[in-house]
Design a protein around this motif. Structure first.
Motif, PDB file in Angstrom:
ATOM      1  N   THR A   1       0.822  -1.220   0.000  1.00 58.78           N
ATOM      2  CA  THR A   1       0.000   0.000   0.000  1.00 58.78           C
ATOM      3  C   THR A   1       0.859   1.275   0.000  1.00 58.78           C
ATOM      4  O   THR A   1       2.000   1.275   0.460  1.00 58.78           O
ATOM      5  CB  THR A   1      -0.935   0.007   1.236  1.00 58.78           C
ATOM      6  OG1 THR A   1      -0.157  -0.216   2.406  1.00 58.78           O
ATOM      7  CG2 THR A   1      -1.997  -1.063   1.120  1.00 58.78           C
TER       8      THR A   1
ATOM      9  N   SER B   1      12.079  -1.839   0.877  1.00 57.16           N
ATOM     10  CA  SER B   1      10.898  -2.460   0.256  1.00 57.16           C
ATOM     11  C   SER B   1      11.259  -3.304  -0.960  1.00 57.16           C
ATOM     12  O   SER B   1      10.718  -4.390  -1.150  1.00 57.16           O
ATOM     13  CB  SER B   1       9.914  -1.376  -0.159  1.00 57.16           C
ATOM     14  OG  SER B   1       9.410  -0.776   0.994  1.00 57.16           O
TER      15      SER B   1
ATOM     16  N   SER C   1       2.614   3.642  -7.475  1.00 62.78           N
ATOM     17  CA  SER C   1       2.956   4.261  -8.758  1.00 62.78           C
ATOM     18  C   SER C   1       3.000   3.223  -9.885  1.00 62.78           C
ATOM     19  O   SER C   1       3.266   2.037  -9.651  1.00 62.78           O
ATOM     20  CB  SER C   1       4.317   4.939  -8.635  1.00 62.78           C
ATOM     21  OG  SER C   1       5.295   3.966  -8.337  1.00 62.78           O
TER      22      SER C   1
ATOM     23  N   LEU D   1      -2.853   1.777  -9.949  1.00 70.49           N
ATOM     24  CA  LEU D   1      -1.641   2.565 -10.189  1.00 70.49           C
ATOM     25  C   LEU D   1      -1.940   4.060 -10.314  1.00 70.49           C
ATOM     26  O   LEU D   1      -2.962   4.539  -9.859  1.00 70.49           O
ATOM     27  CB  LEU D   1      -0.929   2.000 -11.421  1.00 70.49           C
ATOM     28  CG  LEU D   1      -0.684   0.475 -11.357  1.00 70.49           C
ATOM     29  CD1 LEU D   1      -0.034  -0.031 -12.629  1.00 70.49           C
ATOM     30  CD2 LEU D   1       0.158   0.100 -10.149  1.00 70.49           C
TER      31      LEU D   1
ATOM     32  N   GLU E   1       1.776  13.290 -13.150  1.00 69.38           N
ATOM     33  CA  GLU E   1       0.858  13.203 -12.012  1.00 69.38           C
ATOM     34  C   GLU E   1       1.366  14.179 -10.954  1.00 69.38           C
ATOM     35  O   GLU E   1       2.483  14.023 -10.443  1.00 69.38           O
ATOM     36  CB  GLU E   1       0.855  11.763 -11.484  1.00 69.38           C
ATOM     37  CG  GLU E   1      -0.167  11.532 -10.410  1.00 69.38           C
ATOM     38  CD  GLU E   1      -0.184  10.084  -9.915  1.00 69.38           C
ATOM     39  OE1 GLU E   1       0.835   9.379 -10.041  1.00 69.38           O
ATOM     40  OE2 GLU E   1      -1.230   9.673  -9.390  1.00 69.38           O
TER      41      GLU E   1
HETATM   42  P1  NAP Z   1       5.190   4.003  -4.705  1.00 66.44           P
HETATM   43  O1  NAP Z   1       6.475   4.674  -4.608  1.00 66.44           O
HETATM   44  O2  NAP Z   1       4.893   3.191  -5.916  1.00 66.44           O
HETATM   45  O3  NAP Z   1       5.073   3.092  -3.399  1.00 66.44           O
HETATM   46  C1  NAP Z   1       3.942   2.313  -3.143  1.00 66.44           C
HETATM   47  C2  NAP Z   1       4.324   1.146  -2.255  1.00 66.44           C
HETATM   48  O4  NAP Z   1       5.247   0.294  -2.950  1.00 66.44           O
HETATM   49  C3  NAP Z   1       5.012   1.547  -0.968  1.00 66.44           C
HETATM   50  O5  NAP Z   1       4.616   0.657   0.042  1.00 66.44           O
HETATM   51  C4  NAP Z   1       6.489   1.378  -1.310  1.00 66.44           C
HETATM   52  O6  NAP Z   1       7.316   1.171  -0.206  1.00 66.44           O
HETATM   53  C5  NAP Z   1       6.415   0.125  -2.153  1.00 66.44           C
HETATM   54  N1  NAP Z   1       7.562  -0.067  -3.036  1.00 66.44           N
HETATM   55  C6  NAP Z   1       8.419   0.862  -3.531  1.00 66.44           C
HETATM   56  N2  NAP Z   1       9.331   0.259  -4.338  1.00 66.44           N
HETATM   57  C7  NAP Z   1       9.038  -1.052  -4.337  1.00 66.44           C
HETATM   58  C8  NAP Z   1       9.604  -2.185  -4.979  1.00 66.44           C
HETATM   59  N3  NAP Z   1      10.668  -2.094  -5.797  1.00 66.44           N
HETATM   60  N4  NAP Z   1       9.042  -3.392  -4.771  1.00 66.44           N
HETATM   61  C9  NAP Z   1       7.979  -3.513  -3.970  1.00 66.44           C
HETATM   62  N5  NAP Z   1       7.398  -2.488  -3.313  1.00 66.44           N
HETATM   63  C10 NAP Z   1       7.908  -1.271  -3.510  1.00 66.44           C
HETATM   64  O7  NAP Z   1       3.957   5.005  -4.568  1.00 66.44           O
HETATM   65  P2  NAP Z   1       3.708   6.116  -3.456  1.00 66.44           P
HETATM   66  O8  NAP Z   1       4.612   7.263  -3.742  1.00 66.44           O
HETATM   67  O9  NAP Z   1       3.705   5.510  -2.101  1.00 66.44           O
HETATM   68  O10 NAP Z   1       2.189   6.498  -3.769  1.00 66.44           O
HETATM   69  C11 NAP Z   1       1.837   7.371  -4.757  1.00 66.44           C
HETATM   70  C12 NAP Z   1       1.381   6.634  -6.006  1.00 66.44           C
HETATM   71  O11 NAP Z   1       0.340   5.727  -5.694  1.00 66.44           O
HETATM   72  C13 NAP Z   1       0.793   7.579  -7.022  1.00 66.44           C
HETATM   73  O12 NAP Z   1       1.258   7.261  -8.303  1.00 66.44           O
HETATM   74  C14 NAP Z   1      -0.698   7.322  -6.926  1.00 66.44           C
HETATM   75  O13 NAP Z   1      -1.426   7.644  -8.081  1.00 66.44           O
HETATM   76  C15 NAP Z   1      -0.732   5.881  -6.597  1.00 66.44           C
HETATM   77  N6  NAP Z   1      -2.009   5.516  -5.982  1.00 66.44           N
HETATM   78  C16 NAP Z   1      -2.891   4.800  -6.718  1.00 66.44           C
HETATM   79  C17 NAP Z   1      -4.115   4.466  -6.180  1.00 66.44           C
HETATM   80  C18 NAP Z   1      -5.112   3.684  -6.987  1.00 66.44           C
HETATM   81  O14 NAP Z   1      -6.003   3.117  -6.383  1.00 66.44           O
HETATM   82  N7  NAP Z   1      -4.994   3.621  -8.297  1.00 66.44           N
HETATM   83  C19 NAP Z   1      -4.440   4.854  -4.877  1.00 66.44           C
HETATM   84  C20 NAP Z   1      -3.513   5.589  -4.148  1.00 66.44           C
HETATM   85  C21 NAP Z   1      -2.277   5.902  -4.727  1.00 66.44           C
HETATM   86  P3  NAP Z   1       8.226   2.381   0.372  1.00 66.44           P
HETATM   87  O15 NAP Z   1       7.262   3.316   0.993  1.00 66.44           O
HETATM   88  O16 NAP Z   1       9.119   1.722   1.325  1.00 66.44           O
HETATM   89  O17 NAP Z   1       8.942   2.976  -0.810  1.00 66.44           O
END
Ligand code: NAP
Length: 477
Positions: free
Chosen positions: A149, A209, A230, A252, A381
């Motif tokens: 998440t 992560s 993301s 995403l 975004e």
């Molecule tokens: P993110 O960087 O993709 O991180 C999301 C989750 O993935 C975090 O728990 C993160 O952990 C983990 N993560 C990062 N790198 C990883 C890897 N290589 N392998 C496995 N897990 C990994 O996104 P964010 O910055 O937290 O959130 C913002 C994004 O989420 C935006 O693009 C937004 O649009 C999207 N979002 C989408 C929805 C939807 O329902 N479509 C809802 C909410 C948000 P760490 O925190 O430790 O990096």
């Protein structure tokens, strides 16, 4: 502060488990440290998979009614403790308490909805067309689920995954964002107090992560990954899932267009824009990212929108009168400011609407007018309180610009009536369209995107099926 931060250990096999290391969780309102959280290694991740795999043997055989009642109990506990949940969200995420309360209620509703859905999974029983056999289709829980998440909705993204996985009879490992793990740990504790058996809901917090999730993704006992975050990280996980042909559900990124057509009610559109843009300080995958306004009303819309944004009270999220809290971190705030500067360099007319506190990750709302479609704010975004406005003349031109993106999560359409809105909505390449309103999310509706915004749906009748495997029995009756 009335809140006390509870356990910050890993939850593995029903036990709060310490690790040798920890990492800090910050309060973005003043950058102080809120808590030190257990920092899991890949070995801890695999220990959680061991626990979930073992628990699956019995949990998958339980009745739907049993699982429904635990989820219902979790709904009741969360409802009774909703203020605590909201305060915790606001503290670690920075968002205004009113947004945090709305999230807490939304989060709680996923437990109620999936407690109801647990016993409503349909099957199928019919003759084959040539009557040589009977077709019976059943559904079984898919197995151990990895749930990942983001930081923007730390409670709702957790319950939107735990609820359906639990209702389906799956066991799980939740890995929350490292910026906001406290709420997710608390949600898992609610599940424990509601009676979730040991090993069914496990939580891994980590500052590594990529490493920890890679180890879990290459463990063949993990049968599905449900990810919200993301598009960039989603693609990494999809590549890893491909190695073992693991099922994957992906929620995403977004780049939502907000289209106001000729003849739309401007005041209604501005009220909707305030919700679509400013809910969660703009840090929502569903946030309106770019505004396409018909030229006949764009001046009036921009003026009224600027006034409404300027009236927002900016300050620490936990203050009762705050309407726009801090961004999640200084780093995130600076990323948004960088986009604003690029928009200025591209010739956008940038107006900052508010003076904001100087300590903490605060950001003024911005209106950027005179924006050209194709410029940075219409492509990236933004994830913050920045509203770029693009004028259009023809409806077909607005639809083409709205669809000119690799994303397809949600769009907003304001027309003179619902019929106009629906006609245009049918041409939008997005999984969801909000028509003459600024918000669409509902636990009872299918949430998800087209194109690079995702795969699968959460919530609604579809949500539980992300954690179920259909099985067909050919019967010679
Ligand atoms: P993110 O960087 O993709 O991180 C999301 C989750 O993935 C975090 O728990 C993160 O952990 C983990 N993560 C990062 N790198 C990883 C890897 N290589 N392998 C496995 N897990 C990994 O996104 P964010 O910055 O937290 O959130 C913002 C994004 O989420 C935006 O693009 C937004 O649009 C999207 N979002 C989408 C929805 C939807 O329902 N479509 C809802 C909410 C948000 P760490 O925190 O430790 O990096």
């Amino acid at each position: 502060m009335s809140i006390k931060i509870g356990s910050v250990d890993l939850l593995i096999d029903g036990q709060w488990t310490k690790t040798g290391n920890s990492f800090p969780v910050y309060n973005p309102a003043d950058t102080s440290v809120l808590a030190e959280v257990a920092d899991a290694t890949a070995k801890d991740g695999i220990a959680a998979v061991d626990a979930a795999d073992e628990a699956f043997k019995t949990f998958s055989q339980t009745s739907a009614r049993y699982r429904a009642e635990i989820l219902r109990k979790a709904f009741e506990i969360m409802t009774a403790e909703i203020d605590y949940c909201a305060e915790l969200i606001s503290l670690e995420n920075g968002k205004a308490l009113k947004d945090a309360k709305a999230e807490a209620v939304y989060a709680t509703e996923f437990f109620r909805w999936f407690s109801e859905e647990a016993s409503r999974v349909p099957g199928d029983f019919r003759y084959a067309p040539n009557k040589d056999k009977t077709i019976i289709t059943d559904h079984r829980p898919i197995g151990v689920a990895a749930l990942i998440t983001p930081w923007n909705f730390p409670a709702a993204m957790a319950t939107r995954k735990i609820g359906p996985a639990f209702a389906a009879g799956c066991t799980m490992i939740l890995k929350p964002a490292s910026e906001t793990p406290l709420t997710a740990i608390w949600v898992a504790d609610v599940m424990k107090r509601a009676g979730a058996p040991d090993g069914v809901v496990n939580v891994i917090t980590t500052s590594k992560s990529s490493e920890v999730m890679s180890a879990m993704m290459s463990d063949k006992r993990v049968k599905t990954v449900s990810f919200t975050g993301s598009t960039y990280v989603g693609k990494i996980l999809l590549r890893q899932a491909a190695e073992s042909v693991m099922k994957a559900s992906m929620e995403l990124g977004g780049n939502a267009p907000f289209v106001v057509l000729e003849g739309a009610d401007v005041d209604q559109a501005v009220a909707g824009a305030m919700v679509a843009k400013m809910r969660n300080g703009g840090a929502a995958c569903t946030a309106a990212n770019r505004f396409y306004i018909h030229e006949s009303i764009s001046k009036e819309f921009s003026q009224k929108f600027t006034t409404a944004l300027g009236a927002l009270k900016v300050g620490p999220g936990v203050n009762a009168d705050t309407e726009l809290g801090a961004m999640v971190s200084i780093k995130e705030r600076d990323k948004i400011l960088e986009l604003v500067e690029k928009a200025r360099a591209e010739g956008g007319d940038v107006v900052s609407t508010s003076i904001v506190p100087t300590t903490g990750a605060y950001l003024s709302p911005y209106i950027v007018s005179g924006v050209k479609h194709g410029s940075i704010l219409t492509k990236e975004e933004i994830f913050g309180p920045v509203a770029p406005i693009v004028e259009f003349n023809k409806e077909s031109e607005a639809i083409a610009m709205a669809n000119d993106t690799e994303y397809g999560l949600i769009s907003y359409v304001y027309g003179k009536d619902a019929a106009v809105g629906i006609r245009v909505a049918r041409q939008m390449e997005t999984g969801m369209v909000a028509i003459n309103r600024g918000i669409a999310s509902d636990p009872a509706a299918p949430f998800g995107g087209m194109k690079e915004s995702g795969l699968g749906r959460e919530g609604g009748f579809a949500g539980i099926h992300e954690f179920l495997e259909p099985q067909y029995f050919a019967v010679d009756l």
